[in-house]
Design a protein around this motif. Structure first.
Motif, mmCIF file in Angstrom:
data_model
loop_
_atom_site.group_PDB
_atom_site.id
_atom_site.type_symbol
_atom_site.label_atom_id
_atom_site.label_comp_id
_atom_site.label_asym_id
_atom_site.label_seq_id
_atom_site.Cartn_x
_atom_site.Cartn_y
_atom_site.Cartn_z
ATOM 1 N N LEU A 176 0.844 -1.190 0.000
ATOM 2 C CA LEU A 176 0.000 0.000 0.000
ATOM 3 C C LEU A 176 0.880 1.241 0.000
ATOM 4 C CD1 LEU A 176 -2.897 1.266 0.273
ATOM 5 C CD2 LEU A 176 -2.509 1.270 2.754
ATOM 6 N N VAL A 178 0.607 5.127 0.524
ATOM 7 C CA VAL A 178 -0.275 6.195 1.030
ATOM 8 C C VAL A 178 0.363 7.533 0.690
ATOM 9 C CG1 VAL A 178 -1.367 7.204 3.064
ATOM 10 C CG2 VAL A 178 -1.053 4.717 2.916
ATOM 11 N N ALA A 188 -4.126 5.737 8.035
ATOM 12 C CA ALA A 188 -4.234 4.657 7.042
ATOM 13 C C ALA A 188 -2.950 3.841 7.013
ATOM 14 C CB ALA A 188 -4.532 5.241 5.660
ATOM 15 N N SER A 309 -3.517 4.810 -1.675
ATOM 16 C CA SER A 309 -4.550 5.569 -0.965
ATOM 17 C C SER A 309 -4.277 7.051 -1.136
ATOM 18 C CB SER A 309 -4.585 5.198 0.517
ATOM 19 O OG SER A 309 -5.687 5.823 1.143
ATOM 20 N N CYS A 311 -4.638 10.366 0.094
ATOM 21 C CA CYS A 311 -4.948 11.096 1.327
ATOM 22 C C CYS A 311 -4.368 12.505 1.235
ATOM 23 C CB CYS A 311 -4.387 10.348 2.527
ATOM 24 S SG CYS A 311 -4.986 8.636 2.661
ATOM 25 N N TYR A 515 -13.276 4.628 -1.674
ATOM 26 C CA TYR A 515 -12.469 4.185 -2.819
ATOM 27 C C TYR A 515 -13.044 4.777 -4.101
ATOM 28 C CZ TYR A 515 -16.106 0.528 -3.311
ATOM 29 O OH TYR A 515 -17.294 -0.164 -3.444
ATOM 30 N N PHE A 523 -7.786 3.682 -2.995
ATOM 31 C CA PHE A 523 -8.549 4.067 -1.811
ATOM 32 C C PHE A 523 -8.467 5.579 -1.630
ATOM 33 C CE2 PHE A 523 -7.256 -0.315 -0.651
ATOM 34 C CZ PHE A 523 -8.468 -0.839 -0.222
ATOM 35 N N VAL A 552 -9.485 2.228 5.819
ATOM 36 C CA VAL A 552 -8.735 1.944 4.587
ATOM 37 C C VAL A 552 -7.617 0.941 4.858
ATOM 38 C CG1 VAL A 552 -7.058 2.963 2.971
ATOM 39 C CG2 VAL A 552 -9.288 4.039 3.311
ATOM 40 N N ALA A 556 -7.396 -2.524 2.991
ATOM 41 C CA ALA A 556 -6.218 -2.825 2.174
ATOM 42 C C ALA A 556 -5.647 -4.198 2.543
ATOM 43 C CB ALA A 556 -5.165 -1.736 2.343
#
Length: 590
Positions: A176, A178, A188, A309, A311, A515, A523, A552, A556
């Motif tokens: 993931l 972020v 997250a 993700s 953010c 998402y 996400f 999230v 994930a």
């Protein structure tokens, strides 16, 4: 980054100011990277000249060079206060810069100089303390050469001279990635890490926390103790440094060091601060990697990942990837919301730059500010510090592309009002001193990435509980607008806000808002989730955003476990996700 390039018998020596070895009292501003393709240095001294920024520049050969300086006059009324000098080996070069009367970024001719050694000392000397700024300095031995001003040509020129045409270095391959280290993104990353995922957390500033950092200083709002799910809010509580209020003059109250320490204690998180992501690689509707550039050194890194993700608050990754998004207000006809606008428009909540003063033992003065917004006995703001109401950008400025203009408008209001108070209200303000002014804007609203569900006013006020209801939100529907009195005196140029708080019962935000509906592996968490403008007025506060990040992270884990998509979690694994939120499912063992 200090680089020279030999082109057809030309020698160009290109200096990005953000790469200066010793920045002195100058600060790096990356907020306009999306429109400039670069960060720059700024002398943010609140009316007192800051310490010099210095660096050593190496030259490929001695001889005559022409110096060009890229800058602007940020407050040309008719000339602004951002004056600075460029000093070469102790001698002032060219005229003073930054007060030309033009608010466009462009190159200014600094004249010819004789380079007598293979290196020299280069200094930026602030003359006012009022936010002079410099993007880059170019030395060229082609005395007739003029560097490009048009953005596209300049970006190509800059990339060539910085040698950014090569492949960026590999930062790693992650489960993931972020992007955005505000409360939502940080939560997250921690959540996913604790579920066993390999995580990259990328933040474009030197601190975490976003609007809750010491750079912006907004307190955390929204409740975490009204959740249906015991798993949610725990990480938010770890990040919470108490409530120092908005614009507290003590930077430590916002817990920057604690936030970074918590993240660094997570063995599965690789933290990348000062890294601005500006490019996305994708195959069809799947993101494969993002490219980030260090805001100081300009070195580039490539982050490959299975899931991403967004953010960023601005929905930057979604936008770059082609995700569906909205910005501005929907109409009543479209949403059926009683609080929606009659017609859809570009109106957004604005950006705040908070400030504070402190009591001192002695009387102090503050410079005259003829270039700032002018206040009078009839209208001024008689307060020793700011709160949330100091806000600019209600549709008359674009909160993304006009970020510099918004911040500068806020500064003109802050400095103009403070100058008035110091001069005209000595009994109250003579011994007060401006102690802190934010130069990074605290944004509220920009893009909202569209998911499989768009949260609306009715969902909130009717307390609808969907099967995938996850984060419990408690903040009012809090939609700001220009303060009426401020509008009367500064119509179209407002910098002060009002609001009406419309109470809501605790309600849940569906997982389907977290998402993208058309980018398979994206996400979202934070203020850019899938809502209408009206619903956004309630979901945007940071404790709520942090809990979105926690969800999230859990989701994930499931996308990785089952090799599915964020939507696939909703369609095929929702009971397991809800089981995790309820505390019924044990986290994976490391």
């Amino acid at each position: 980054m200090l680089l020279s390039l030999h082109v057809s018998a030309q020698n160009h020596v290109f200096v990005e100011t953000e790469s200066f070895e010793n920045k002195g009292g100058w600060v790096i501003d990356q907020q306009s990277f999306v429109v400039m393709g670069s960060s720059y240095l700024m002398a943010h001294g609140m009316g007192r000249p800051v310490k010099d920024a210095t660096t050593i520049v190496k030259f490929p050969k001695k001889g005559k060079y022409r110096m060009w300086v890229r800058t602007k006059d940020w407050a040309p009324f008719p000339k602004g206060p951002g004056k600075f000098e460029v000093i070469l080996d102790g001698k002032v070069a060219g005229q003073a810069f930054g007060s030309s009367g033009s608010d466009e970024w462009k190159w200014y001719d600094g004249g010819e100089t004789e380079i007598k050694s293979d290196q020299l000392s280069l200094t930026l000397k602030d003359m006012t303390g009022f936010n002079g700024r410099c993007d880059a300095i170019l030395f060229t031995d082609d005395l007739k050469f003029t560097p490009p001003n048009k953005l596209e040509e300049l970006t190509t020129f800059r990339k060539k001279l910085l040698n950014l045409t090569d492949k960026p270095a590999n930062a790693g391959d992650f489960d993931l990635v972020v992007v955005g280290g505000g409360i939502g993104g940080t939560c997250a990353a921690i959540s996913a890490s604790r579920m066993g995922l390999k995580v990259a957390l990328i933040q474009d500033r030197p601190v975490l926390g976003g609007n809750n950092s010491s750079e912006i200083r907004v307190h955390l709002m929204g409740d975490v103790d009204k959740n249906h799910y015991p798993k949610l809010g725990r990480i938010v509580r770890e990040m919470d440094n108490g409530d120092p209020g908005n614009g507290n003059p003590d930077a430590k109250e916002y817990g920057d060091a604690r936030k970074i320490a918590i993240v660094k204690a997570e063995k599965n998180i690789s933290l990348f601060l000062n890294t601005h992501v500006y490019k996305v690689e994708k195959e069809n509707d799947i993101i494969t990697a993002v490219i980030g550039r260090d805001i100081a050194t300009n070195k580039e890194l490539r982050f490959a990942g299975s899931f991403f993700s967004d953010c960023t608050g601005d929905g930057t990754i979604g936008y770059l990837a082609g995700a569906e998004f909205r910005m501005g207000r929907e109409s009543k006809a479209e949403t059926g919301e009683s609080l929606a606008a009659e017609k859809a428009d570009d109106f957004t909540l604005g950006t705040s730059n908070l400030w504070a003063s402190l009591d001192r033992d002695t009387v102090s003065s503050f410079p005259e500010t003829p270039w700032a917004i002018q206040f009078s006995d009839e209208y001024h703001i008689d307060e020793p510090k700011a709160d949330w109401q100091w806000e600019t950008g209600f549709g008359n400025f674009n909160t993304i592309t006009d970020a510099e203009k918004i911040r500068d408008h806020n500064l003109r209001a802050i400095y103009g009002n403070w100058s008035y108070l110091k001069k005209n209200k000595p009994a109250k303000y003579a011994k007060k001193e401006l102690a802190w002014v934010a130069y990074i804007g605290g944004k509220r609203e920009s893009r909202r990435i569209i998911g499989d569900h768009i949260l609306n006013q009715m969902d909130i006020q009717e307390g609808k509980f969907y099967p995938d209801g996850s984060v419990t939100a408690t903040w009012t529907i809090d939609l700001h607008f220009p303060d009426a009195k401020n509008s009367r005196y500064f119509e179209g140029q407002e910098f002060f806000a009002g609001t009406k708080h419309i109470k809501v019962a605790p309600y849940t935000i569906p997982y389907r808002c977290l998402y993208s509906k058309n980018i398979q592996n994206l996400f979202v968490a934070g203020r850019n989730i899938s809502t209408t403008h009206v619903a956004f007025g309630s979901t945007r506060v940071m404790r709520t955003c942090g809990m979105m990040g926690e969800v999230v992270g859990f989701a994930a884990y499931l996308t990785t476990k089952y090799k599915t998509t964020p939507r696939g979690v909703y369609q095929d694994h929702l009971p397991e996700l809800m089981g995790i939120l309820k505390g019924e499912t044990s986290p994976p063992q490391p």
